[in-house]
Design an enzyme around this catalytic site. Structure first.
Site, PDB file in Angstrom:
ATOM      1  N   LYS A 170       0.878  -1.185   0.137  1.00  0.00           N
ATOM      2  CA  LYS A 170       0.147  -0.037   0.094  1.00  0.00           C
ATOM      3  C   LYS A 170       0.794   1.357   0.067  1.00  0.00           C
ATOM      4  O   LYS A 170       0.390   2.450  -0.371  1.00  0.00           O
ATOM      5  CB  LYS A 170      -1.054   0.047   1.247  1.00  0.00           C
ATOM      6  CG  LYS A 170      -1.849  -1.163   1.116  1.00  0.00           C
ATOM      7  CD  LYS A 170      -3.379  -1.143   1.909  1.00  0.00           C
ATOM      8  CE  LYS A 170      -4.137  -2.104   1.553  1.00  0.00           C
ATOM      9  NZ  LYS A 170      -3.797  -3.431   1.822  1.00  0.00           N
TER      10      LYS A 170
HETATM   11  C1  LIG Z   1      -4.419  -4.666   1.450  1.00  0.00           C
HETATM   12  C2  LIG Z   1      -3.916  -5.977   1.606  1.00  0.00           C
HETATM   13  C3  LIG Z   1      -4.191  -7.077   0.583  1.00  0.00           C
HETATM   14  C4  LIG Z   1      -5.429  -6.826  -0.147  1.00  0.00           C
HETATM   15  O1  LIG Z   1      -5.525  -6.047  -1.401  1.00  0.00           O
HETATM   16  P1  LIG Z   1      -6.814  -5.326  -2.008  1.00  0.00           P
HETATM   17  O2  LIG Z   1      -6.365  -4.235  -2.674  1.00  0.00           O
HETATM   18  O3  LIG Z   1      -7.687  -4.892  -1.001  1.00  0.00           O
HETATM   19  O4  LIG Z   1      -7.275  -6.575  -2.906  1.00  0.00           O
HETATM   20  C5  LIG Z   1      -3.378  -7.853   0.616  1.00  0.00           C
HETATM   21  N1  LIG Z   1      -2.281  -8.176   1.172  1.00  0.00           N
HETATM   22  C6  LIG Z   1      -1.829  -7.160   2.058  1.00  0.00           C
HETATM   23  C7  LIG Z   1      -0.816  -7.397   2.899  1.00  0.00           C
HETATM   24  C8  LIG Z   1      -2.733  -6.105   2.338  1.00  0.00           C
HETATM   25  O5  LIG Z   1      -2.131  -5.067   3.085  1.00  0.00           O
END
Ligand SMILES: *Cc1c(COP(=O)(O)O)cnc(C)c1O
Length: 462
Positions: A112
């Site tokens: 993210k």
């Molecule tokens: C947010 C997240 C996901 C899921 O991603 P999306 O974009 O919500 O599908 C998977 N793994 C981790 C470690 C995350 O932080």
């Protein structure tokens, strides 16, 4: 470049307006009016470029004239300067024709950061120009919130409020949200689960009086600018393995469908992606929907991959919008049915379209732990539980086309689950080793819209 809502009844916006707005006023999500194409020659020219230059070339057509080329290049440079790896998103090999795309070298050790660091810089640049203030609210199952706080802490003109489910995020995730000292950062522990947090954020956006009076802005995964930032690493990874001359597939540990939707956008832009594999944990609404054609919510069951513990996958609406031939009224109808009855049936035409691009699989808790142990024994690689869900599902889809599984977080973010699987506690990188001794600052809130809104008003008045 113009942006339209998936429900067809909100104002058409420019890139920076769509970024500041987040959720559209008709409850929909913003998408580009058209997806710009990159030619085979454009894609071939990405081979060997640094991450930042690739990012500039891939994202530039989506920005319109919101920023000059020089401004946009500077924004990108600032966004990724704090990453702990020169390649930003390095590829490592996990097995025959199976690769891992490491997306955890940013400041909060999860993918993210790619989107959030960029959006922080984009917001600051846009707000400085307008001389405005905004209030950012977001819901998190753990990683979004820490990434948002890390990206916006101390920035001028912004207050950040993050709602997280009390007791349901890992200690590292919680501390990343509660230990920053900057006064524009507000971590709110809500009595409820992630879907409650997400619902209260949606409610705040749908309360137009509140929304306008505090100048609400959203940075959740529904924010188009976040999706856009994530498109870049699909290009960098695929071209590293020989695209456009050789196609690749991706497996993506999926929750809110933001990350994998970015892969879908890359494919629509012309990147030769054979298949995008949705990997879910035991909260498998997307896997069931693809298999059966029925999108049906069930209660959330907490798992060892908490960032994927969702029952409603917000960004899936964007894929539905395209699968229904961009019919906003049809999407609005489905979403109303979802709200009223907890599910809907996807039309045959739409499910056929989705299945041309997406495959899916689900990993149970036991399978996830076994995959962490198996990968460690076979390669020495320590996977976080989310990544392990991806690797487990990817292993069922290996073939002649190279498979790239997205490693979405660093294993040290989820030390308990990793230790349970391999008997070793992964260490935090040295740059965050003091996380466990910093004092925490958090406000507990009830699952109550009015209470949360008055808290926000009070805090930003000071
Ligand atoms: C947010 C997240 C996901 C899921 O991603 P999306 O974009 O919500 O599908 C998977 N793994 C981790 C470690 C995350 O932080």
């Amino acid at each position: 470049m113009k942006y339209i809502s998936t429900r067809g009844a909100a104002p058409v916006l420019t890139f920076d307006q769509a970024m500041m707005t987040g959720l559209a006023r008709d409850g929909g999500l913003y998408v580009p009016e058209t997806i710009p194409a990159m030619t085979q020659t454009d894609i071939a020219a990405l081979a060997g470029l640094g991450y930042e230059e690739t990012a500039f070339r891939v994202m530039r057509p989506f920005i319109g004239d919101c920023f000059t080329d020089q401004e946009f290049q500077d924004i990108i440079a600032r966004a990724y300067a704090g990453f702990g790896h020169a390649a930003r998103a390095p590829l490592v090999q996990l097995g025959p024709n199976h690769f891992l795309l490491e997306l955890f070298h940013g400041p909060t050790l999860a993918f993210k950061d790619f989107a959030m660091q960029l959006i922080g810089q984009l917001f600051q640049a846009a707000l400085q120009r307008q001389g405005e203030r905004v209030t950012i609210v977001g819901a998190t199952s753990g990683d979004t919130g820490s990434a948002a706080i890390e990206a916006f802490r101390g920035l001028e003109g912004v207050d950040v409020f993050i709602l997280f489910p009390d007791g349901r995020v890992s200690e590292v995730q919680r501390r990343q949200m509660t230990t920053p000292v900057e006064t524009n950062v507000h971590a709110l522990a809500l009595a409820g689960d992630f879907d409650d947090c997400q619902a209260r954020v949606k409610d705040m956006f749908n309360d137009f009086d509140f929304r306008d009076s505090v100048r609400l802005a959203g940075v959740n995964s529904i924010n188009w600018a976040r999706v856009l930032a994530q498109v870049v690493y699909y290009f960098s990874a695929a071209t590293s393995l020989g695209a456009p001359h050789r196609p690749v597939s991706f497996t993506v540990p999926t929750g809110n469908f933001g990350d994998i939707f970015a892969g879908y956008v890359a494919r629509r832009m012309g990147l030769p992606i054979e298949r995008l594999v949705i990997a879910t944990n035991q909260n498998d609404i997307l896997h069931r929907a693809l298999k059966t054609g029925r999108y049906q919510t069930e209660g959330v069951r907490p798992s060892i991959s908490p960032s994927m513990d969702i029952q409603v996958s917000s960004n899936f609406e964007r894929a539905l919008f395209d699968a229904y031939g961009r019919d906003g009224a049809a999407v609005a109808q489905l979403m109303q049915e979802l709200r009223q009855t907890g599910g809907f049936r996807i039309s045959q035409g739409a499910i056929d379209v989705l299945r041309e691009t997406f495959l899916s699989g689900r990993a149970s808790e036991d399978e996830t732990r076994a995959t962490i142990a198996g990968a460690f024994a076979a390669t020495g690689e320590i996977l976080c539980p989310h990544t392990a869900v991806g690797v487990n599902v990817a292993e069922r889809h290996l073939g002649p086309v190279p498979m790239i599984t997205l490693a979405t977080a660093h294993p040290a973010k989820f030390p308990d689950a990793v230790e349970a699987a391999i008997g070793l506690r992964p260490a935090l990188p040295p740059r965050m080793a003091d996380l466990f001794v910093r004092p925490e600052r958090v406000t507990r809130v009830a699952n109550d819209l009015a209470g949360i809104e008055s808290l926000v008003r009070e805090r930003i008045a000071n």
